[in-house]
Design an enzyme around this catalytic site. Sequence first.
Site, PDB file in Angstrom:
ATOM      1  N   ALA A   1       0.835  -1.201   0.000  1.00 22.60           N
ATOM      2  CA  ALA A   1       0.000   0.000   0.000  1.00 22.60           C
ATOM      3  C   ALA A   1       0.869   1.249   0.000  1.00 22.60           C
ATOM      4  CB  ALA A   1      -0.909  -0.018   1.220  1.00 22.60           C
ATOM      5  N   CYS A   2       0.252   2.363  -0.360  1.00 21.89           N
ATOM      6  CA  CYS A   2       0.887   3.673  -0.346  1.00 21.89           C
ATOM      7  C   CYS A   2       1.543   3.915   1.019  1.00 21.89           C
ATOM      8  CB  CYS A   2      -0.183   4.729  -0.617  1.00 21.89           C
ATOM      9  SG  CYS A   2       0.386   6.401  -0.517  1.00 21.89           S
ATOM     10  N   PRO A   3       2.746   4.397   1.154  1.00 24.11           N
ATOM     11  CA  PRO A   3       3.627   4.913   0.097  1.00 24.11           C
ATOM     12  C   PRO A   3       4.680   3.915  -0.382  1.00 24.11           C
ATOM     13  CG  PRO A   3       4.537   5.487   2.218  1.00 24.11           C
ATOM     14  CD  PRO A   3       3.348   4.592   2.478  1.00 24.11           C
ATOM     15  N   MET A   4       4.517   2.632  -0.051  1.00 18.80           N
ATOM     16  CA  MET A   4       5.600   1.681  -0.307  1.00 18.80           C
ATOM     17  C   MET A   4       5.986   1.485  -1.778  1.00 18.80           C
ATOM     18  SD  MET A   4       6.820   1.235   2.397  1.00 18.80           S
ATOM     19  CE  MET A   4       8.074   0.066   1.895  1.00 18.80           C
TER      20      MET A   4
END
Lengths: 160, 75
Positions: free
Chosen positions: B13-16
């Site tokens: 998921a964001c920000p990965m």
Amino acid sequence: MTEQKKRTTIVLFSGDYDKAMAAYIIANGAAAYDHEVTIFHTFWGLNALRKDEPLEIKKGFLEKMFAKMMPRGADKMGLSNMNFAGMGPKMIKHVMKKHNAMTLPQLIEMAQEQDVKLVACTMTMDLLGLQQEELLEDIDYAGVAAYLADAEDGNVNLFI
Amino acid sequence: MKVDQVLDAKGLACPMPIVKTKKAMNNLEAGQILEVQTTDKGAKSDLTAWTKSTGHTMLDSKEEDSVYTFYIQKG
């Protein structure tokens, strides 16, 4: 490299888990954008930097009360909305796991890995009775002038 | 297209996806191509904006069975 790096500065004032998460997601994103990133923690935002283990530190009565009443570390912070006396954070952490979102402590670790500069405001540390030994390693201690020095050539500047 | 490195960011998921893409990019030489696979619906806008701002080039992208694949050339 002659080109000056862009800069993102964030003031984390809030001690809410969800708001701190937003701050740290933006910080990590900005670091990936190759910005120099500073998060300036003041007032309740300082709690995100607290170590979660209890420490024996000599303190006055009021400072001890503050230390007891404030969340000990990022994982113990409450939600700005739908906190439900602590049930809210449990629910949101469950949902986050399902969606593979990073937890706040993981986001903080990732930010440190990406060389995001974490700064604790020393004036509010005094007010809340927090001492350096209680906060995470490898953070900076500063005041408003140091923050402004970073923020004045900032391209992104947020107050959360 | 000759891909130099593949980054599997599926399920993250964001920000990965952006953080991992940046890390992978650091290990490449200019001109080399990184393939990024992700399932995050925001990734198309995110990676497009990111490549533009950081001086890399988005060569191609596709979506298949809700997996988004991007080919980014290091600038």
